[in-house]
Scaffold this motif. Structure first.
Motif, PDB file in Angstrom:
ATOM      1  N   THR A  61       1.793  13.087  -6.560  1.00 21.52           N
ATOM      2  CA  THR A  61       2.618  12.744  -8.109  1.00 21.52           C
ATOM      3  C   THR A  61       3.178  14.129  -8.801  1.00 21.52           C
ATOM      4  OG1 THR A  61       0.265  13.584  -8.222  1.00 21.52           O
ATOM      5  CG2 THR A  61       0.062  11.774  -8.330  1.00 21.52           C
ATOM      6  N   ARG A  81       1.658   5.616  -0.567  1.00 21.99           N
ATOM      7  CA  ARG A  81       0.774   7.203  -0.041  1.00 21.99           C
ATOM      8  C   ARG A  81       1.808   7.515  -1.164  1.00 21.99           C
ATOM      9  NH1 ARG A  81       1.606  11.277   3.595  1.00 21.99           N
ATOM     10  NH2 ARG A  81      -1.002  12.815   3.128  1.00 21.99           N
ATOM     11  N   TYR A  90       2.437   5.539 -12.622  1.00 19.06           N
ATOM     12  CA  TYR A  90       3.086   7.529 -11.973  1.00 19.06           C
ATOM     13  C   TYR A  90       4.502   7.485 -11.920  1.00 19.06           C
ATOM     14  CZ  TYR A  90      -2.177   7.097  -9.547  1.00 19.06           C
ATOM     15  OH  TYR A  90      -3.222   6.110  -9.727  1.00 19.06           O
ATOM     16  N   ASN A 105      -3.993   4.753   0.095  1.00 17.57           N
ATOM     17  CA  ASN A 105      -4.296   3.532  -0.671  1.00 17.57           C
ATOM     18  C   ASN A 105      -4.161   3.272  -1.369  1.00 17.57           C
ATOM     19  OD1 ASN A 105      -5.107   3.833   2.350  1.00 17.57           O
ATOM     20  ND2 ASN A 105      -6.973   5.247   1.941  1.00 17.57           N
ATOM     21  N   LEU A 106      -2.714   3.306  -2.172  1.00 20.71           N
ATOM     22  CA  LEU A 106      -2.241   2.974  -4.034  1.00 20.71           C
ATOM     23  C   LEU A 106      -2.262   1.580  -3.422  1.00 20.71           C
ATOM     24  CD1 LEU A 106      -2.484   3.798  -6.740  1.00 20.71           C
ATOM     25  CD2 LEU A 106      -0.591   4.281  -6.600  1.00 20.71           C
ATOM     26  N   SER A 107      -2.760   0.091  -3.804  1.00 20.54           N
ATOM     27  CA  SER A 107      -2.671  -1.070  -3.106  1.00 20.54           C
ATOM     28  C   SER A 107      -1.539  -1.416  -4.691  1.00 20.54           C
ATOM     29  CB  SER A 107      -3.576  -2.527  -2.962  1.00 20.54           C
ATOM     30  OG  SER A 107      -4.416  -1.370  -2.255  1.00 20.54           O
ATOM     31  N   VAL A 118      -2.077  10.785  -2.787  1.00 18.59           N
ATOM     32  CA  VAL A 118      -2.782   9.525  -3.750  1.00 18.59           C
ATOM     33  C   VAL A 118      -2.483   8.572  -2.225  1.00 18.59           C
ATOM     34  CG1 VAL A 118      -3.421   7.641  -4.959  1.00 18.59           C
ATOM     35  CG2 VAL A 118      -2.691   9.960  -6.051  1.00 18.59           C
ATOM     36  N   LEU A 174       3.928   0.617  -9.898  1.00 20.38           N
ATOM     37  CA  LEU A 174       4.290   2.022  -8.902  1.00 20.38           C
ATOM     38  C   LEU A 174       4.479   3.004 -10.472  1.00 20.38           C
ATOM     39  CD1 LEU A 174       2.520   3.724  -7.612  1.00 20.38           C
ATOM     40  CD2 LEU A 174       4.191   3.644  -6.102  1.00 20.38           C
ATOM     41  N   CYS A 214       1.049  -1.452   0.238  1.00 26.65           N
ATOM     42  CA  CYS A 214      -0.045  -0.203  -0.113  1.00 26.65           C
ATOM     43  C   CYS A 214       0.597   1.056  -0.257  1.00 26.65           C
ATOM     44  CB  CYS A 214      -0.520  -0.329   1.188  1.00 26.65           C
ATOM     45  SG  CYS A 214      -2.203   1.223   0.705  1.00 26.65           S
TER      46      CYS A 214
END
Length: 78
Positions: A15, A12, A42, A23-25, A21, A38, A10
């Protein structure tokens, strides 16, 4: 047959345009693979926080009830 085990990471991030952003799992075999995935999505982001989440391992194939539980956030069964 060898079973590949993935962990859920997970993130955080901030960008490149400054948006946060949470809770990007992302799944990956290890932290490096999750970070690589990731950064493909991003590009130019800054990682503010990273933590590994426990992923429920299933012994067999998913059935209809398992899928409904995942979507609704219900209890995980094995």
């Amino acid at each position: 047959m060898q079973q590949l085990v993935s962990a859920k990471y997970c993130f955080r991030i901030r960008t490149r345009n400054g948006a946060i952003v949470d809770n990007l799992s992302i799944f990956g075999r290890d932290e490096d693979e999750a970070e690589r995935k990731l950064r493909q999505i991003y590009q130019g982001c800054e990682i503010l926080e990273l933590r590994q989440q426990a992923a429920a391992l299933r012994a067999g194939p998913l059935n209809y009830e398992d899928v409904v539980d995942m979507i609704s956030g219900g209890p995980a069964r094995s």
